[in-house]
Design a protein around this motif. Structure first.
Motif, PDB file in Angstrom:
ATOM      1  N   THR A   1       0.853  -1.190   0.000  1.00  0.00           N
ATOM      2  CA  THR A   1       0.000   0.000   0.000  1.00  0.00           C
ATOM      3  C   THR A   1       0.893   1.246   0.000  1.00  0.00           C
ATOM      4  OG1 THR A   1      -0.021   0.325   2.391  1.00  0.00           O
ATOM      5  CG2 THR A   1      -1.607  -1.260   1.506  1.00  0.00           C
ATOM      6  N   ASP A   2       0.260   2.387   0.236  1.00  0.00           N
ATOM      7  CA  ASP A   2       1.009   3.649   0.278  1.00  0.00           C
ATOM      8  C   ASP A   2       2.120   3.627   1.333  1.00  0.00           C
ATOM      9  OD1 ASP A   2      -0.669   4.481  -1.669  1.00  0.00           O
ATOM     10  OD2 ASP A   2      -1.966   5.672  -0.359  1.00  0.00           O
ATOM     11  N   LYS A   3       1.913   2.830   2.374  1.00  0.00           N
ATOM     12  CA  LYS A   3       2.939   2.740   3.427  1.00  0.00           C
ATOM     13  C   LYS A   3       4.279   2.343   2.822  1.00  0.00           C
ATOM     14  CE  LYS A   3       0.263   1.240   7.415  1.00  0.00           C
ATOM     15  NZ  LYS A   3      -0.094   0.035   8.154  1.00  0.00           N
ATOM     16  N   SER A   4       4.247   1.354   1.922  1.00  0.00           N
ATOM     17  CA  SER A   4       5.479   0.915   1.270  1.00  0.00           C
ATOM     18  C   SER A   4       6.074   2.034   0.426  1.00  0.00           C
ATOM     19  CB  SER A   4       5.216  -0.296   0.378  1.00  0.00           C
ATOM     20  OG  SER A   4       4.907  -1.415   1.160  1.00  0.00           O
ATOM     21  N   LEU A   5       5.212   2.721  -0.312  1.00  0.00           N
ATOM     22  CA  LEU A   5       5.709   3.808  -1.166  1.00  0.00           C
ATOM     23  C   LEU A   5       6.466   4.840  -0.337  1.00  0.00           C
ATOM     24  CD1 LEU A   5       2.898   4.638  -3.759  1.00  0.00           C
ATOM     25  CD2 LEU A   5       4.926   3.209  -4.017  1.00  0.00           C
ATOM     26  N   ASP A   6       5.897   5.204   0.832  1.00  0.00           N
ATOM     27  CA  ASP A   6       6.553   6.200   1.684  1.00  0.00           C
ATOM     28  C   ASP A   6       7.946   5.737   2.090  1.00  0.00           C
ATOM     29  OD1 ASP A   6       4.350   7.771   1.445  1.00  0.00           O
ATOM     30  OD2 ASP A   6       3.450   7.160   3.355  1.00  0.00           O
ATOM     31  N   GLN A   7       8.067   4.439   2.382  1.00  0.00           N
ATOM     32  CA  GLN A   7       9.376   3.913   2.777  1.00  0.00           C
ATOM     33  C   GLN A   7      10.332   3.854   1.586  1.00  0.00           C
ATOM     34  OE1 GLN A   7       7.627   0.370   4.960  1.00  0.00           O
ATOM     35  NE2 GLN A   7       9.502   0.724   6.137  1.00  0.00           N
ATOM     36  N   LEU A   8       9.804   3.435   0.442  1.00  0.00           N
ATOM     37  CA  LEU A   8      10.657   3.248  -0.741  1.00  0.00           C
ATOM     38  C   LEU A   8      11.187   4.565  -1.295  1.00  0.00           C
ATOM     39  CD1 LEU A   8       8.608   0.436  -2.488  1.00  0.00           C
ATOM     40  CD2 LEU A   8      10.855   0.209  -1.414  1.00  0.00           C
TER      41      LEU A   8
ATOM     42  N   ASP B   1      -4.015   7.041  -5.405  1.00  0.00           N
ATOM     43  CA  ASP B   1      -3.579   8.252  -6.117  1.00  0.00           C
ATOM     44  C   ASP B   1      -2.773   9.156  -5.197  1.00  0.00           C
ATOM     45  OD1 ASP B   1      -4.905   7.335  -8.290  1.00  0.00           O
ATOM     46  OD2 ASP B   1      -6.647   8.657  -8.071  1.00  0.00           O
ATOM     47  N   ALA B   2      -3.272   9.295  -3.962  1.00  0.00           N
ATOM     48  CA  ALA B   2      -2.611  10.190  -3.011  1.00  0.00           C
ATOM     49  C   ALA B   2      -1.204   9.690  -2.692  1.00  0.00           C
ATOM     50  CB  ALA B   2      -3.437  10.286  -1.730  1.00  0.00           C
ATOM     51  N   GLY B   3      -1.084   8.382  -2.479  1.00  0.00           N
ATOM     52  CA  GLY B   3       0.217   7.798  -2.155  1.00  0.00           C
ATOM     53  C   GLY B   3       1.211   7.976  -3.283  1.00  0.00           C
ATOM     54  N   VAL B   4       0.742   7.752  -4.517  1.00  0.00           N
ATOM     55  CA  VAL B   4       1.618   7.890  -5.680  1.00  0.00           C
ATOM     56  C   VAL B   4       2.026   9.348  -5.853  1.00  0.00           C
ATOM     57  CG1 VAL B   4       1.734   7.667  -8.198  1.00  0.00           C
ATOM     58  CG2 VAL B   4       0.753   5.826  -6.834  1.00  0.00           C
ATOM     59  N   ALA B   5       1.063  10.253  -5.645  1.00  0.00           N
ATOM     60  CA  ALA B   5       1.375  11.684  -5.771  1.00  0.00           C
ATOM     61  C   ALA B   5       2.451  12.084  -4.761  1.00  0.00           C
ATOM     62  CB  ALA B   5       0.107  12.507  -5.558  1.00  0.00           C
ATOM     63  N   ARG B   6       2.327  11.563  -3.547  1.00  0.00           N
ATOM     64  CA  ARG B   6       3.303  11.859  -2.501  1.00  0.00           C
ATOM     65  C   ARG B   6       4.693  11.334  -2.901  1.00  0.00           C
ATOM     66  NH1 ARG B   6      -0.042  10.135   1.578  1.00  0.00           N
ATOM     67  NH2 ARG B   6       1.114   8.216   1.918  1.00  0.00           N
ATOM     68  N   PHE B   7       4.686  10.117  -3.440  1.00  0.00           N
ATOM     69  CA  PHE B   7       5.950   9.509  -3.866  1.00  0.00           C
ATOM     70  C   PHE B   7       6.592  10.329  -4.985  1.00  0.00           C
ATOM     71  CE2 PHE B   7       8.559   6.803  -6.541  1.00  0.00           C
ATOM     72  CZ  PHE B   7       9.337   6.122  -5.617  1.00  0.00           C
ATOM     73  N   LYS B   8       5.761  10.729  -5.934  1.00  0.00           N
ATOM     74  CA  LYS B   8       6.273  11.499  -7.074  1.00  0.00           C
ATOM     75  C   LYS B   8       6.857  12.827  -6.626  1.00  0.00           C
ATOM     76  CE  LYS B   8       3.685   9.797 -11.058  1.00  0.00           C
ATOM     77  NZ  LYS B   8       2.482   9.996 -11.868  1.00  0.00           N
ATOM     78  N   LYS B   9       6.226  13.397  -5.622  1.00  0.00           N
ATOM     79  CA  LYS B   9       6.707  14.683  -5.118  1.00  0.00           C
ATOM     80  C   LYS B   9       8.065  14.515  -4.450  1.00  0.00           C
ATOM     81  CE  LYS B   9       5.122  18.804  -2.808  1.00  0.00           C
ATOM     82  NZ  LYS B   9       4.392  19.322  -1.661  1.00  0.00           N
ATOM     83  N   ALA B  10       8.183  13.415  -3.693  1.00  0.00           N
ATOM     84  CA  ALA B  10       9.447  13.154  -3.002  1.00  0.00           C
ATOM     85  C   ALA B  10      10.540  12.744  -3.985  1.00  0.00           C
ATOM     86  CB  ALA B  10       9.244  12.065  -1.948  1.00  0.00           C
ATOM     87  N   ARG B  11      10.152  11.971  -5.012  1.00  0.00           N
ATOM     88  CA  ARG B  11      11.147  11.427  -5.953  1.00  0.00           C
ATOM     89  C   ARG B  11      10.704  11.676  -7.392  1.00  0.00           C
ATOM     90  NH1 ARG B  11      14.528   7.705  -3.919  1.00  0.00           N
ATOM     91  NH2 ARG B  11      15.683   8.222  -5.790  1.00  0.00           N
ATOM     92  N   PRO B  12      10.771  12.924  -7.830  1.00  0.00           N
ATOM     93  CA  PRO B  12      10.245  13.250  -9.165  1.00  0.00           C
ATOM     94  C   PRO B  12      10.936  12.519 -10.319  1.00  0.00           C
ATOM     95  CG  PRO B  12      11.427  15.129  -8.214  1.00  0.00           C
ATOM     96  CD  PRO B  12      11.297  14.114  -7.125  1.00  0.00           C
TER      97      PRO B  12
END
Lengths: 285, 451
Positions: free
Chosen positions: A130-137, A155-166
């Motif tokens: 889930t998004d939890k993994s994305l935040d860690q990755l 969508d929210a999790g992916v957006a957060r990931f993209k922001k952190a790692r564009p």
């Protein structure tokens, strides 16, 4: 066979002028269906694959891979590993490509991956993450490609990931539930082909004409076979039609289509025309 | 799954088991190749008959009407790259595609054009489909460097062979590499067929995929006894060995390898099958992905009817009624199925290790003829590559204003082959040996800078 293979691997690594990997480790990996290949480049580096022949691999089996060290690429697709098994990957610090897709792993084990400094490619599609993994990755410094199709990321999790790692390419894939199956267009009006009952005369050979389609309909009350009479007069089977069945056949115009019973006894035939046509096999007399 | 694997392994111990003799070749190879990552599999998509470059990857909207044709160009996902308007789905994948617009050769016939595209070499004299003097096909040559292990064929081609008016064409087999490198012909088990004649006469197709395991094994033992009584003449491949190689591959496929499961398209998600289209063209490319996923290193998919007989069928030989046929029957299938393949490979994370290469006989003539068609034109045409380390969203080379000849970076089918070999981690200058041990350099071209 496995012994031959193992022997060859050992010989060839020696020819590289480096120390051979622990043979017991290699033997154990082989035994569980794993394939160990030298990874192209300098020195003793390995690519290990379980996704084709080693799908029975469990968490315990991963310990052998961990013992190998210098594993650059690891494919665990379709194996039986779970989140608990990822602990074994923690020490594989040379890992650049990791396939975990279509396994039972979830968020719990992902923490073991965040300290793999060289990891560039991580495939997690069809897992429970889930998004939890994305935040860690997002912490993986060298990550370039991340695959999360058919997971529980949002969508929210992916957006957060993209922001952190564009710069990381994150692939979510298609939502198949949104794929619309296109309905076939309404059938055009059809001509009916003439039924010519079998006689002593042989049905004519097919001639080549323009492209068309014939829909055969079996009203004969028995199972029949559909043969194309070849240009040379030979017969070629195309279909068997059960009682009441229809069969759509692409053909050229001026082609002869012979109908026989199940024992290949001719009943009659049709000759196709240039137009889309229906061919009804009549009731046996 | 497991029980199948065990029985297969037991079976191997008792018989063949040579798949392990592969690592040295692999090592030799990797020593040659650049230390970059190489593609693990290759899917070759072939459009038989000669696909028009105007109505696909190289539209000429500025040319006079009698050259540019009826269709308009459309924008793609890549600024500056335009495709024909009847490739709307593929246009969204331009970021994955490298389009080569400057390929040319001198072979104006279908057989010769197909041969040079498939083998990378000019045909010499009369060539025949079954001849062992032919150059091996691209699929055969790539498969020579791959040893997927017993149970997995090295190369598969689908869904039928190429014919011209009833004669099977040369260029799809392994030629002098010997029968064990002939790609196995497999018929796609689903999808509406291409209109026209598609011949399924090859003996490989007589193989029934539902043969029972015991029967296969029994037959195999019998043949192995026979084998001991057959001696080899002058080191050449005997008729028996030719048959034997085929039999071995066929049996391997039957005995519960992942490949057999891949062949069952009914196991695929119906939505995904719909994405590829309910057509043999789409289902063939879907099967290509499944076979690559199951470990088959090379798959060749024919994206058209199998025989050019009559000219009215769904092949790309559009001498008459070009625009209608392209718009209604050929481009929609190609567009949908190739786009679905790229989507599918990408979302599974397979595209960067799977090279997709598109080949055809030649392009079509610049001027539209009196029958509303375009004729054969090897003077310049377009091909495309994707995945396998190829940088997408680029155009290499160009044709002149009328699309008649290369205007920049002219290249040959051999150069395309060299590019494919490089992507697959194979040195194009590698020498391979025929069954008599004579050396041949696999490719005379130079890789294009598409990586």
């Amino acid at each position: 066979m496995e012994k031959i293979l193992l022997g060859l691997i050992l010989c060839s690594s020696l020819s590289f002028g480096v120390q051979a990997a622990d043979s017991a480790t290699l033997e154990a990996i082989k035994k569980s269906g794993g394939l160990v290949l030298p990874y192209p480049g300098e020195g003793e580096q390995w690519e290990v694959e379980f996704h084709l022949r080693g799908r029975g691999l469990t968490d315990d089996g991963l310990a052998n891979v961990a013992a190998l060290k210098n594993v650059i690429a690891l494919n665990l697709r379709d194996t039986q590993i779970t989140s608990a098994g990822l602990l074994h990957l923690k020490g594989l610090t040379k890992l650049r490509r990791l396939h975990l897709e279509r396994t039972k792993i979830g968020d719990e084990g992902i923490g073991n991956l965040v300290n793999l400094p060289d990891l560039e490619y991580l495939n997690l599609y069809a897992t429970k993450i889930t998004d939890k993994s994305l935040d860690q990755l997002a912490e993986l410094k060298n990550l370039k490609q991340l695959y999360v199709w058919q997971t529980d990321v949002t969508d929210a999790g992916v957006a957060r990931f993209k922001k952190a790692r564009p710069k990381v390419k994150i692939v979510r894939g298609l939502d198949l539930s949104k794929v619309v199956v296109i309905k076939k267009p309404e059938p055009k009006p059809m001509d009916a082909l003439k039924w010519i009952a079998a006689s002593d005369q042989k049905p004519p050979k097919s001639k080549t004409g323009s492209f068309t389609t014939v829909v055969f309909e079996n009203q004969s009350g028995r199972k029949v076979k559909l043969y194309w009479v070849e240009y040379g007069g030979g017969l070629k089977i195309y279909a068997t039609l059960n009682v009441g069945a229809t069969h759509e056949q692409n053909t050229f115009s001026d082609a002869t289509w012979l109908i026989t019973d199940e024992k290949d006894k001719p009943i009659g035939y049709f000759i196709s025309t240039a137009k889309l046509a229906k061919a009804v096999i009549p009731k046996a007399k | 799954m497991l029980s199948l694997q065990h029985s297969r392994r037991d079976f191997l111990r008792s018989s063949v088991g040579l798949a392990g003799l592969t690592i040295p070749t692999f090592l030799k190879l990797s020593a040659h190749a650049a230390p970059t990552r190489k593609a693990k599999a290759c899917i070759i998509i072939y459009t038989w008959g000669g696909m028009s470059h105007y109505e696909s990857f190289d539209p000429k909207p500025e040319a006079p009407a009698e050259f540019r044709g009826e269709f308009k160009p459309i924008k793609t996902a890549t600024p500056g790259i335009r495709f024909c308007e009847h490739l709307p789905l593929l246009a969204k994948h331009s970021d994955k595609l490298a389009i080569v617009r400057s390929v040319h050769h001198k072979q104006g016939g279908h057989q010769q054009g197909m041969y040079i595209n498939m083998t990378g070499h000019n045909p010499v004299g009369g060539i025949k489909a079954k001849s062992r003097n032919n150059w091996p096909s691209l699929a055969s040559m790539i498969s020579h460097f791959h040893h997927p292990g017993v149970g997995t064929p090295r190369a598969i081609r689908m869904p039928y062979s190429m014919y011209d008016n009833g004669t099977q064409m040369a260029g799809e087999g392994a030629g002098w590499l010997g029968a064990k490198h002939d790609p196995i012909l497999v018929r796609t088990p689903a999808g509406k067929p291409y209109g026209g004649v598609s011949r399924y006469t090859d003996r490989e197709l007589k193989l029934k995929l539902n043969l029972e395991k015991q029967r296969v094994e029994g037959r195999r033992t019998l043949l192995e006894q026979l084998e001991q009584n057959v001696s080899r003449k002058n080191g050449a491949e005997t008729e028996y060995e030719r048959f034997d190689n085929f039999r071995r591959m066929a049996a391997d496929m039957l005995l519960g390898s992942p490949v057999r499961a891949a062949y069952d398209l009914e196991k695929e998600d119906p939505k995904l099958r719909a994405l590829y289209g309910d057509h043999i063209g789409g289902q063939t490319l879907l099967l290509s992905r499944r076979l690559v996923e199951a470990g088959v290193p090379v798959v060749q998919a024919l994206c058209s009817a199998g025989d050019l007989a009559g000219g009215g069928g769904d092949n790309w030989d559009t001498h008459r009624g070009h625009f209608k046929k392209m718009k209604d029957r050929l481009l929609p299938v190609f567009d949908r199925s190739v786009s679905a393949l790229l989507t599918d490979l990408e979302m599974r994370g397979m595209l960067d290790e799977t090279l997709v290469v598109f080949l055809t006989d030649f392009g079509r003539t610049p001027k539209i003829n009196k029958n509303g068609g375009r004729d054969h034109h090897p003077g310049v045409y377009s091909l495309a590559l994707a995945g396998g380390g190829i940088r997408g969203g680029q155009i290499y080379g160009s044709s002149d204003r009328k699309g008649a000849e290369p205007a920049s970076n002219a290249c040959s089918p051999a150069d395309i082959h060299a590019t494919v070999f490089q992507a697959m981690g194979i040195d194009p200058r590698t020498e391979l040996h025929d069954v008599l041990g004579r050396p041949f350099q696999i490719c005379e071209g130079a890789p294009l800078p598409l990586f």
